[in-house]
Design a protein around this motif. Sequence first.
Motif: not given
Length: 289
Positions: A207-209, A275-282, A201-205, A284-289
Amino acid sequence: MLHRRAFMSLAALTPLALRAATARADEPFRITIAQPSEGFLYLPIYAARGLGCFRDEELEMEVTVFGKGAAAALTSVIGGESDIYVGLPAVPLQAWAKGQKTQLFAALLKQCGSDIVLSADAARRTGLGARRTPSEKAQALRGLKIAVAGAGSITDLVVRHVAIHGGLDPDRDLTIIPIGGGGNMIAAFAQGRVDGYCLSAPTSTIGIVKFGGALLFDFAKGEYPPLRDFLFTALSARPEWLEANRGPAVRLVRALARAMETMRTHPDAARAAIGPFYPGVEPAVLDAA
């Protein structure tokens, strides 16, 4: 004038120790970490960076993400370009067996941190929802094209392990495609060029979300018994580096322990720090991950 004993002590120092001994006391100690890929697999490192735990221990961290698997990351440590490898312990142990010495010195993650995500179409074609036992689920990989970060990477080894558990030959019964980091995996997955991929995660997340994929196993919940309560990522370094830099190594582990404690006790603060290390991740995806 230097006392003779003091002069002999200085002369006995290794080059690494001499470099550490002559560093300015008011400067943070610089450590370079070789990281095989991006992902929540290395979440304590991201959290420690974002929370300032390394800074508080007077450490300056430089993290290089190789994206081509654990072997490339470890090679940079063995060759002296990086100080510390973080990743699957099997990789430095295999290198040790070949005479390339690195020393494991701290555990980071004691559960399987990678996920295998199948597309909705692959899940339907393989009848994934009707498969109950771990062996039956592993057999769903037959005939599929699965993307991994690189040959010999954690993701490659996980896919091969699961395939073998299902009685499959990973080199014959499925196609394992080394493709690089998460961006490449998501692009290939979204375009239907692969049936699934393996990454944390969050890459795996994503693909699901975002794309309706399905987990083959929820490794974090122990659904795959062979990798339940398994030392999955650890820190290792050259023995001579550890000998010369014991103090900074201890401070590094202490910083990571503080970050992990914050993740457990103040998850909102930890989430904000990464969060700042994943600026392109929504969000909702971060929360799910």
